[in-house]
Design a protein around this motif. Structure first.
Motif: not given
Length: 108
Positions: A13-20, A23-27, A51-55, A82-92
């Motif tokens: 799952f470190s791929i998500f850490d690197k991505y966030l 892109l300096s994503i915090r929310r 890790k990232f002060s990410c809400d 006011h989130c910076d991105c949408i992260l969808a997890v799962g097959g649905r």
């Protein structure tokens, strides 16, 4: 809004850490079904806030093949968060795609 990117983790799952971090994503607006809470990725995502002060704003109030009203509720919650991105997890992740389409002015 940037183009949609699909990340594949395969238990690393470190791929998500690197991505966030890149892109300096915090929310993060996390779209997932309740069953995701039983997977390791769920814990990893919720530990990102340390890790990232990410809400993390969770949206799981939808069903497979969500109705338009459910999509509108998700878009409304995303906009208010006011989130910076949408992260969808799962097959649905159809709810996430629908939210993205609706937000960009298209109908789902």
């Amino acid at each position: 809004m940037q183009d949609q990117q699909i990340l594949y983790a395969n238990l690393d799952f470190s791929i998500f850490d690197k991505y966030l971090d890149r892109l300096s994503i915090r929310r993060v607006f996390l779209v997932c079904g309740r069953s995701v809470q039983n997977l390791g990725i769920y814990d990893h995502i919720y530990n990102m806030n340390r890790k990232f002060s990410c809400d993390i704003e969770l949206y799981s109030d939808f069903h497979p093949n969500p109705e338009f009203e459910s999509v509108v509720n998700g878009v409304d919650k995303f906009q208010r968060s006011h989130c910076d991105c949408i992260l969808a997890v799962g097959g649905r992740s159809g709810a996430s795609r629908s939210c993205r389409c609706h937000e960009q002015g298209r109908t789902a």
